[in-house]
Write an enzyme that holds these catalytic residues in place. Structure first.
Site, PDB file in Angstrom:
ATOM      1  CB  CYS A  41     -27.307  16.215  -8.985  1.00  0.00           C
ATOM      2  SG  CYS A  41     -27.766  17.699  -8.086  1.00  0.00           S
ATOM      3  CB  CYS A  65     -24.513  18.617  -9.118  1.00  0.00           C
ATOM      4  SG  CYS A  65     -25.192  18.001  -7.571  1.00  0.00           S
TER       5      CYS A  65
END
Length: 161
Positions: A69, A72
């Site tokens: 991600c 993230c």
């Protein structure tokens, strides 16, 4: 054959919705410990979640992240700053959801990053998507002991507003 095309589109739509909040690029190298100066977030696992989060005396911000991600990974430096800023007032922790499916399922994590705030062993707030240092500190501030002490020193007010 038309129904199979509709099914394919529906499945792609569901997949896209589940991945909302994550970039399409895959992070090659997550921020490793050698790049982090100072205090770092606690690394959580399914095994230590109870001790580090549920039994914590401090409020805990838990970053539910995935190595694939992009947002993230981009938040890692921000989490390090929040960790340093709130040392002694709150705990900041990270849980890799790919490696810890029990906690992911228990808390119904389906967007990344998802940030959970715990106080006294209970989830008290949930944030989704990439956040700034200011947004994270603002979200945590009602649960910090210094904020609670400041409220106790002011005149009484109705807390049900």
């Amino acid at each position: 054959m038309i129904w199979s095309a509709k099914l394919s589109i529906a499945l792609l739509t569901v997949f896209a919705v589940l991945q909302m909040g994550c970039g399409s690029r895959v992070a090659e190298n997550p921020l490793d410990d050698a790049q982090a100066d100072g205090i770092k977030p606690v690394q959580l696992t399914d095994a230590n979640f109870q001790t580090e989060v549920i039994e914590s005396d401090l409020p805990v911000l838990v970053d539910m992240w995935a190595p694939w991600c992009g947002p993230c990974i981009e938040m890692k430096p921000t989490l390090r700053l929040v960790t340093e800023e709130l040392t002694g007032q709150a705990k900041v922790a990270e849980l890799n959801i790919d490696e810890n499916p029990f906690i992911k399922e228990k808390y119904g994590i389906d967007r990344y990053p998802t940030l959970l705030i715990f106080r006294n062993g209970e989830e008290v707030d949930r944030l989704s998507g990439e956040k700034t240092e200011g947004e994270l500190i603002e979200a945590l501030s009602p649960f910090l002991s210094s904020s609670i002490e400041a409220e106790d020193d002011t005149s009484p007010r109705d807390k049900h507003d």
